[in-house]
Design an enzyme around this catalytic site. Structure first.
Site, short mmCIF file in Angstrom:
data_model
loop_
_atom_site.label_atom_id
_atom_site.label_comp_id
_atom_site.label_asym_id
_atom_site.label_seq_id
_atom_site.Cartn_x
_atom_site.Cartn_y
_atom_site.Cartn_z
N LYS A 35 42.32 17.70 78.14
CA LYS A 35 41.42 16.42 78.16
C LYS A 35 40.40 16.52 76.77
O LYS A 35 40.52 17.54 76.24
CB LYS A 35 40.26 16.81 79.38
CG LYS A 35 39.55 17.86 79.40
CD LYS A 35 39.00 18.20 80.57
CE LYS A 35 38.20 19.44 80.82
NZ LYS A 35 37.59 19.94 82.15
N ARG A 130 30.01 18.42 92.92
CA ARG A 130 30.25 17.72 91.75
C ARG A 130 31.04 16.42 92.33
O ARG A 130 30.83 15.30 92.88
CB ARG A 130 30.60 18.03 90.63
CG ARG A 130 30.67 17.37 89.26
CD ARG A 130 30.61 18.26 88.11
NE ARG A 130 31.83 18.81 88.05
CZ ARG A 130 32.57 19.36 87.10
NH1 ARG A 130 31.76 19.62 85.92
NH2 ARG A 130 33.84 19.79 87.07
N TYR A 252 15.07 19.91 55.32
CA TYR A 252 14.32 18.98 55.93
C TYR A 252 13.16 20.01 56.89
O TYR A 252 13.43 20.88 57.39
CB TYR A 252 14.97 18.42 57.14
CG TYR A 252 15.79 17.17 56.39
CD1 TYR A 252 15.10 16.08 55.77
CD2 TYR A 252 17.07 17.15 56.51
CE1 TYR A 252 15.97 15.16 55.52
CE2 TYR A 252 18.00 15.95 55.96
CZ TYR A 252 17.30 14.88 55.24
OH TYR A 252 17.78 13.88 54.69
N MET A 300 22.72 16.20 58.26
CA MET A 300 23.88 15.31 58.61
C MET A 300 25.07 15.73 58.04
O MET A 300 26.18 15.99 58.56
CB MET A 300 23.68 13.72 58.29
CG MET A 300 24.76 12.93 58.89
SD MET A 300 24.40 11.13 58.61
CE MET A 300 23.16 10.79 59.56
C1 LIG Z 1 38.20 21.29 82.44
C2 LIG Z 1 38.77 21.68 83.69
C3 LIG Z 1 39.48 22.90 83.66
C4 LIG Z 1 39.81 23.74 82.52
O1 LIG Z 1 38.26 24.56 82.48
P1 LIG Z 1 38.30 25.81 81.26
O2 LIG Z 1 36.95 26.26 81.73
O3 LIG Z 1 38.27 24.94 79.92
O4 LIG Z 1 39.41 26.59 81.56
C5 LIG Z 1 40.07 23.05 84.96
N1 LIG Z 1 39.93 22.46 85.85
C6 LIG Z 1 39.13 21.08 85.98
C7 LIG Z 1 38.82 20.33 87.42
C8 LIG Z 1 38.25 20.80 84.72
O5 LIG Z 1 38.01 19.83 84.57
#
Ligand SMILES: *Cc1c(COP(=O)(O)O)cnc(C)c1O
Length: 356
Positions: A35, A130, A252, A300
């Site tokens: 992802k 969640r 800055y 930046m």
């Molecule tokens: C992102 C995610 C993972 C992977 O988690 P890591 O900590 O990066 O290994 C696994 N399961 C779900 C549902 C996730 O959203």
């Protein structure tokens, strides 16, 4: 010429880290979690390098479609399932496995024709609060999915809130077992932390993400102790130097003041490249392979680095922001965040080079 900043993505490090995950997974199959543009590493690039995975997990239907267009025919898990009814026909079209975590999604699957049979992951809320069904609302949705002729198989899934922390997974694992004790299905439970730390919490399909990119899910255990190799190395160069007199300030807000005389290098990397703006003075950086620290505020397009003890450094000297030689975990910790956030935040303006 482009600015000297670039991210090198190592295909062999990705493949190596997957092999590490494989050793921990044993007989369990592996969803390589790619992802968020493969945590900043490039979706198609990561999928190619991780071709030995059993499937790929993403969030966006666009990402899923891109994998299919790239010719990847492994299973694809949609980690948040369908968002709108119009997503449902994409499930069969692209052969996607959606996570089903709400009654609204169960309804979408019932009322919109997916175009053919699909596998689904049924997500249970085992305590993270969640996504997922609780014991109270699980039964009705499970029944509806069992009765849906388009649902070809069900895998039970949950996600741990503190697999990397002091609480661990015990309570969630027990509650998950309790909720599912009469459901004879495969299970998918473990993120990277649970994969590495809790063999009893693997299930039949594990879901490692961060470890594939060579970072550690644990604040107190460096990635190399798991034999993980950084897949992304962010480098740039010094584009100017300044010699400060005692009491002169830099950047800055004039926030850093030189105590004695101080040579500093100005590096072509700033928050618009994905470097965390909140990284404080002292955040580690490599100049010509030598460890030093940033001084002044991240701007930046530039950061300033302390050149004390690196007299040979000048315009064109290479700088490593994170990756090989300096873990993104360490930089993230110094900046009050995680390697996850640094990797994902790599900005589109940074040229990416794939290396072996
Ligand atoms: C992102 C995610 C993972 C992977 O988690 P890591 O900590 O990066 O290994 C696994 N399961 C779900 C549902 C996730 O959203």
């Amino acid at each position: 010429m482009p600015r000297p900043i670039r991210a090198a993505i190592s295909a062999s490090a990705l493949a190596h880290n997957l092999a590490v995950a494989r050793r921990h997974a044993g007989a369990a199959k592996i969803w390589a979690v790619i992802k968020a543009n493969a945590y900043g590493h490039g979706l198609e690039r990561a999928a190619r390098a991780l071709a030995a995975a059993d499937g790929f997990a993403v969030l966006d239907f666009q990402e899923a479609a891109r994998l299919r267009v790239a010719g990847i025919d492994k299973p694809v898990l949609m980690l948040e399932g369908v968002f709108k009814p119009l997503d449902v026909p994409l499930l069969h079209k692209y052969a996607l496995t959606p996570v089903i975590h709400s009654a609204a999604q169960v309804d979408m699957l019932r009322t919109v024709e997916p175009g053919g049979p699909i596998d689904i992951y049924l997500k249970l809320n085992s305590g993270m609060n969640r996504l997922g069904f609780t014991l109270e609302n699980l039964g009705a949705s499970y029944q509806a999915l069992r009765e849906n002729p388009r649902v070809k198989s069900i895998t039970l899934m949950t996600h741990f809130a503190d697999a990397d922390g002091a609480t661990g997974v015990k309570a969630q694992l027990e509650w998950f077992g309790e909720m599912t004790k009469s459901f004879p299905h495969r299970r998918s439970l473990a993120n990277s932390a649970a994969l590495l730390r809790f063999p009893e919490a693997h299930g039949e399909w594990v879901r490692p993400g961060i470890m594939l990119y060579g970072c550690s899910p644990f604040a107190d255990r460096p990635a190399e102790t798991f034999d993980l190799k950084p897949a992304m190395t962010l480098t740039s160069e010094i584009i100017a130097t300044q010699h400060l007199q005692p009491g002169e300030r830099v950047g800055y807000g004039f926030s850093y003041e030189a105590v004695g005389e101080l040579d500093i290098g100005i590096v072509a990397c700033g928050y618009a490249d994905g470097y965390p703006r909140h990284a404080p003075v002292g955040t580690p950086v490599l100049v010509n392979g030598q460890r030093t620290r940033i001084v002044g505020r991240v701007s930046m397009d530039m950061i300033m680095v302390d050149l004390s003890g690196i007299p040979a450094a000048g315009i064109g000297t290479p700088v490593t922001l994170w990756g090989e030689g300096l873990s993104a975990d360490e930089v993230g910790a110094a900046a009050g965040t995680l390697s996850y956030e640094l990797l994902c935040a790599l900005a589109p303006r940074v040229p990416v080079a794939e290396v072996a």
